[in-house]
Structures are given as C-alpha cells and as structure tokens.
Design a protein around this motif. Structure first.
Motif: not given
Length: 378
Positions: A68-71, A84-89
């Motif tokens: 699960i990820s969010k910006e 990566a791509r300004n998100k946390t996973s």
C-alpha cells in the motif's frame, strides 16, 4: 470385528491426514481481503494497493504479498520508507490475499477445510478484523453467501454425507455479542439483567457460558432463520466512519458432536464465527459520549486479542493474558491449545483510510507471525 477395525483405521487415517494438511497451512493463518470501491468513487480517491492477480495457479505453500502506497508532500519526501516517485510504500505478506473481484464463495473455498476440522473434533475460530466499513459483516454475514451462511450449509451437507459412513451428529447453536465488556444473549427474549459467567474445562478444552440460551439445530434452514433473526438485535450506532457501525463483537457458536456406532468412536468440536467490532482511531471517528466509551472498549479488546495471539507463539511457560478482555477469555480454547484459527483482515481501498488500513495490516502481521505447535485431537 475385522471389518470394524478396518473402518476405524481408515477413519483415523483420514482425520490424521486432514489435520496434517491443516497444520502445514498453519494452525493460525491470516487472509487479507480488499473491499471493492464504493459506487461513484473516483480512482484518484483510492489508495495505491498492489496485490497478486486473481490466479488459480498460485502456489498455496507461499505467502502472498500486498503493498500500500501514498504520495508524500515534498517536505516528507526524504522521510519515506521508499524514495520513489515521491511516495512511501509498505509491503506485507499473508497466507492468502483476495482482491476486490473475489466473491464470497471463492473466499469460502479456503475456509471450508476448517469446517471439516470442526466436524473432526477440533475447536475452530474464524474472525473478521478491520476498520469500520471495511467489509467485515459482508464477509461474515452477508445473506446467502457470507462465511456464516455458507458454513451452516456445509456443516449440514457434510453431516448428511457422513451418515452413510455411520456418523450421527448433533449441532447446537448460541449467538451472543460482547458490548462494552458485557455479554448479551442475542437469542434471549428476556430482560438485560441476566448474568453470564464464562467457565472453562481446561482438561477437555471446552467453554460454557452460564444462562446463555442454547438451541438444537436440525437443519441449515433452521439455523439460518435463527441467525438472521437474532443478528438484528446486534448493537449498532452511527459514527463519522460509518453510518451503521457495528459497536459490538458478535459471536455465532456452533457446538458439534459426532458419534459412530460402527467403529465405536466419538468427537466434539466447537466452531466460533466472529464478526469483530470495527477498529477505528478516535481522531478519525470523532466519537463522543456513549460512542467514545464504546470505541475505547472496542480498541482495548482488539488490542488484547492481538496480545493473546502473540503470546501463544511464545514459549509454553509464557503467560497468555486471556483474562484481559471478555472476548479473549471466551475464545480461550478456540485460540490456543490444539485449535485452528483463521483471521480475515478486511481493507478499505479509500485513500482517506490509508492510516487505518496500515494499522490493520500491522495488526494482521502480528497475528500471522504467531506460530503454534501441532494439533492433537481430543
């Protein structure tokens, strides 16, 4: 006599092999289920969740991963676990992951083998965990194809099939809820002044509740009618998380006794089917007054459940805090010992529920990391 001994040997061999298969899958196992998005929800309002494709050829011996990820705001970018791509996973692994397209009937295929364990004389506990509105009641109690209705049908279908092998079974049902640490009999028509005491037979691994109504169930139709009617008595209320939120833990108990005169053997198992109250953080639910009190009781009992399951994975002389809540004390012999435990962790796909989903994943991981020894039927 020779024929009787041969039948007894075959029956013992079947039960032994079935139990070994269940042990290989885990006496404690966790299945994750992602709820479909609500109608009209825009894709941008959904969390970024990655899970295995709906593939029937997945190796059942391997855990399945879900992430699960969010910006992240730019100020938090360097703090994220994955830059990566300004998100946390975050990634988690469970015994099985069901995507939004899976139907209840497909989910039940995984549960059905534990129904056989209950018929074979083991105590079994199945419970759904997750935040309010994540699909727990849909999973457990949805009319026709919820885990409870499908379990009822399977039990009585299997009892009918087993008659040809000389088995005679009796099934008794109880239905209760635990609301604010108080037991309420959902089958009773009397006042709420009755006192219910939980009593344990630790030698035989049995639990009884004084004064709780018990009904003999003779058919699936009779059991479903009783369940559906009594479920309407469950405590619900409105919160900011869900307009109709379950505020109690409901527990449908099936006590199953079998006897085979042909081979002179008997068995007794207990199946607890539990729809837990919705977990929710107070700053999200904004509960006040009675709702605040309910939420505090709910969160405490859910925390106790996690502590008990974690303790079960520790050395045998480790204390297991069953008495810390009514829920765990009631389920003592269906969580520990030689029992089988299955947890559904239900996840909402909404981006606004990211933090609640993360908490659910972490709780489920704590449960899934608990391992118990092999079961021995009593």
């Amino acid at each position: 006599m020779q024929m009787k001994n041969a039948l007894l040997h075959v029956e013992h061999e079947r039960r032994y092999l079935h139990n070994k298969l269940q042990e290989l899958k885990g006496n404690i196992r966790v299945y994750c289920r992602i709820r479909p998005p609500s109608p009209g929800v825009h894709p941008q309002q959904l969390a970024e969740i990655e899970y295995p494709a709906d593939d029937n050829d997945v190796d059942e011996s391997l855990c399945q991963a879900i992430s699960i990820s969010k910006e992240l705001p730019s100020s938090e970018y360097l703090q994220g676990q994955t830059q990566a791509r300004n998100k946390t996973s975050y990634t988690f692994k469970f015994d099985k992951v069901f995507g939004p397209s899976h139907q209840n009937s497909q989910v039940f295929d995984e549960l059905s083998q534990l129904v056989q364990s209950a018929l074979d004389g083991f105590n079994v506990c199945v419970f759904a965990y997750g935040q309010t509105g994540s699909g727990k009641t849909w999973t457990m109690s949805h009319p026709g194809d919820g885990m409870i209705p499908l379990t009822i049908h399977k039990i009585f279908d299997d009892i009918s099939d087993l008659k040809q092998n000389g088995w005679e079974y009796s099934v008794e049902g109880q239905f209760l809820e635990i609301y604010n640490e108080t037991i309420i009999d959902l089958l009773a028509n009397g006042s709420g002044d009755t006192k219910y005491d939980i009593k344990h037979d630790d030698i035989n691994g049995k639990t009884t509740i004084s004064n709780l109504r018990t009904i003999r169930l003779n058919s699936a139709q009779e059991a479903l009618m009783l369940f559906n009617k009594s479920a309407l008595n469950r405590s619900t209320a409105s919160t900011n998380s869900n307009e109709r939120s379950s505020r109690s833990h409901s527990i449908f108990v099936l006590n199953i006794k079998g006897f085979n005169a042909k081979i002179g053997t008997s068995c007794e198992g207990c199946l607890n089917l539990v729809d837990l109250a919705g977990s929710e953080r107070l700053n999200n639910s904004q509960a006040k007054g009675d709702r605040l009190k309910e939420t505090q009781y709910i969160n405490k009992s859910l925390s106790c459940l996690g502590d008990v399951i974690y303790s079960l994975g520790q050395p045998k002389n480790n204390h297991v805090p069953y008495r810390n809540s009514k829920l765990t004390y009631l389920l003592k012999h269906s969580l520990g010992g030689n029992s089988k435990t299955l947890m559904f962790v239900n996840i909402s796909p909404a981006a606004t529920n990211f933090n609640e989903s993360l908490n659910s994943f972490r709780f489920a991981t704590k449960v899934g990391n608990t391992k118990r020894g092999s079961g021995i039927r009593k």
